[in-house]
Design a protein around this motif. Structure first.
Motif, PDB file in Angstrom:
ATOM      1  N   GLN A   1       0.849  -1.197   0.000  1.00  0.00           N
ATOM      2  CA  GLN A   1       0.000   0.000   0.000  1.00  0.00           C
ATOM      3  C   GLN A   1       0.878   1.237   0.000  1.00  0.00           C
ATOM      4  O   GLN A   1       1.710   1.423   0.890  1.00  0.00           O
ATOM      5  CB  GLN A   1      -0.925   0.011   1.222  1.00  0.00           C
ATOM      6  CG  GLN A   1      -1.929   1.147   1.207  1.00  0.00           C
ATOM      7  CD  GLN A   1      -2.855   1.117   2.399  1.00  0.00           C
ATOM      8  OE1 GLN A   1      -2.479   0.669   3.481  1.00  0.00           O
ATOM      9  NE2 GLN A   1      -4.083   1.584   2.219  1.00  0.00           N
TER      10      GLN A   1
ATOM     11  N   GLN B   1      -3.311   5.446  -0.815  1.00  0.00           N
ATOM     12  CA  GLN B   1      -3.800   4.658  -1.937  1.00  0.00           C
ATOM     13  C   GLN B   1      -4.402   3.350  -1.452  1.00  0.00           C
ATOM     14  O   GLN B   1      -4.302   2.995  -0.283  1.00  0.00           O
ATOM     15  CB  GLN B   1      -2.660   4.379  -2.921  1.00  0.00           C
ATOM     16  CG  GLN B   1      -2.161   5.618  -3.634  1.00  0.00           C
ATOM     17  CD  GLN B   1      -1.233   5.271  -4.777  1.00  0.00           C
ATOM     18  OE1 GLN B   1      -1.287   4.177  -5.347  1.00  0.00           O
ATOM     19  NE2 GLN B   1      -0.372   6.198  -5.124  1.00  0.00           N
ATOM     20  N   SER B   2      -5.013   2.675  -2.381  1.00  0.00           N
ATOM     21  CA  SER B   2      -5.624   1.399  -2.071  1.00  0.00           C
ATOM     22  C   SER B   2      -4.559   0.309  -1.969  1.00  0.00           C
ATOM     23  O   SER B   2      -3.372   0.565  -2.186  1.00  0.00           O
ATOM     24  CB  SER B   2      -6.652   1.040  -3.147  1.00  0.00           C
ATOM     25  OG  SER B   2      -7.394  -0.099  -2.766  1.00  0.00           O
ATOM     26  N   LEU B   3      -4.978  -0.877  -1.650  1.00  0.00           N
ATOM     27  CA  LEU B   3      -4.055  -2.003  -1.537  1.00  0.00           C
ATOM     28  C   LEU B   3      -3.794  -2.605  -2.917  1.00  0.00           C
ATOM     29  O   LEU B   3      -4.720  -2.780  -3.713  1.00  0.00           O
ATOM     30  CB  LEU B   3      -4.640  -3.095  -0.628  1.00  0.00           C
ATOM     31  CG  LEU B   3      -4.532  -2.858   0.877  1.00  0.00           C
ATOM     32  CD1 LEU B   3      -5.448  -1.749   1.327  1.00  0.00           C
ATOM     33  CD2 LEU B   3      -4.833  -4.138   1.632  1.00  0.00           C
TER      34      LEU B   3
END
Lengths: 113, 117
Positions: B38, B42-44
């Motif tokens: 990550q 931000q997203s994974l």
């Protein structure tokens, strides 16, 4: 292509007001849908999931979500927001046929005192 | 509930060295574990799927020789970042599936903050 969308990067809400964090999905078949919350420098904590059955799912910390098949949505809601709810929220769905998640881009919730 | 631990929670290493991150399922058996990366705000990003007793499955664009994954038991998966460089600095999160849970739920570890100097 399978996808999960969270259209809002950030949601601001006053403490005590209801909150909604939006999620829409494009997944073939009957979707399984999940909501997770992430606090700074922490992993993801499970809030709730929709598998089948009742469209209104109740979860942890007073959160609930409504599965709407016609609108392909799974919005997260809480009747009265707390400052401590401020965090990053992720909607996710398993890719059909696998156990891998498709994640939304995340929505940062800010609850203002 | 199902608990997943990660160790260490934070690690600082010098460029060119290797670092190992452990992911353990504490109260359930996990034939499948996942490793994510990550970036800030931000997203994974899924890096790989770790399967007990077999080779990991890496996502497109992830260097398998750089990010070595070993899943030697039903409760432990390790991610080794080899010859780390500053661009490998990130927050790494693992998750695990309970093999007896049919709901597809993943249980996430608390994450490991890697800083490469």
């Amino acid at each position: 292509a399978q996808s999960v969308a969270q259209p809002e990067d950030q949601v601001n809400v006053a403490e005590g007001n209801p909150l909604t964090v939006k999620c829409t999905y494009s997944v073939s078949g009957n979707p399984y849908l999940f909501w997770y919350v992430q606090y700074p420098n922490r992993g993801l904590q499970f809030l709730l999931k929709y598998i089948t059955g009742d469209n209104l799912v109740k979860g942890s910390y007073g959160f609930e979500a409504e599965f709407n098949k016609s609108q392909t949505s799974f919005h997260l809601k809480k009747p009265s927001a707390l400052v401590s709810d401020s965090a990053l929220y992720f909607c996710a769905a398993p890719t059909p046929g696998t156990y891998k998640y498709i994640f939304g881009t995340g929505t940062r919730l800010k609850v203002l005192a | 509930g199902a608990v997943v631990s990660q160790h260490p929670s934070r690690v600082i290493c010098k460029s060119g060295t290797s670092v190992k991150i452990e992911c353990r399922s504490l109260d359930f058996q996990a034939t499948t574990m996942f490793w994510y990366r990550q970036f800030p705000k931000q997203s994974l990003m899924l890096m790989a799927t770790s399967n007990e007793g077999s080779k990991a499955t890496y996502e497109q664009g992830v260097e398998k020789d750089k990010f070595l994954i070993n899943h030697a038991s039903l409760t432990l998966s390790t991610l080794t970042v080899t010859s780390a460089h500053p661009e490998d600095s990130s927050f790494y999160i693992c998750s695990a599936r309970d093999e007896f849970d049919s709901s597809y739920e993943q249980y996430f570890g608390p994450g490991t903050r890697l800083t490469v100097t």
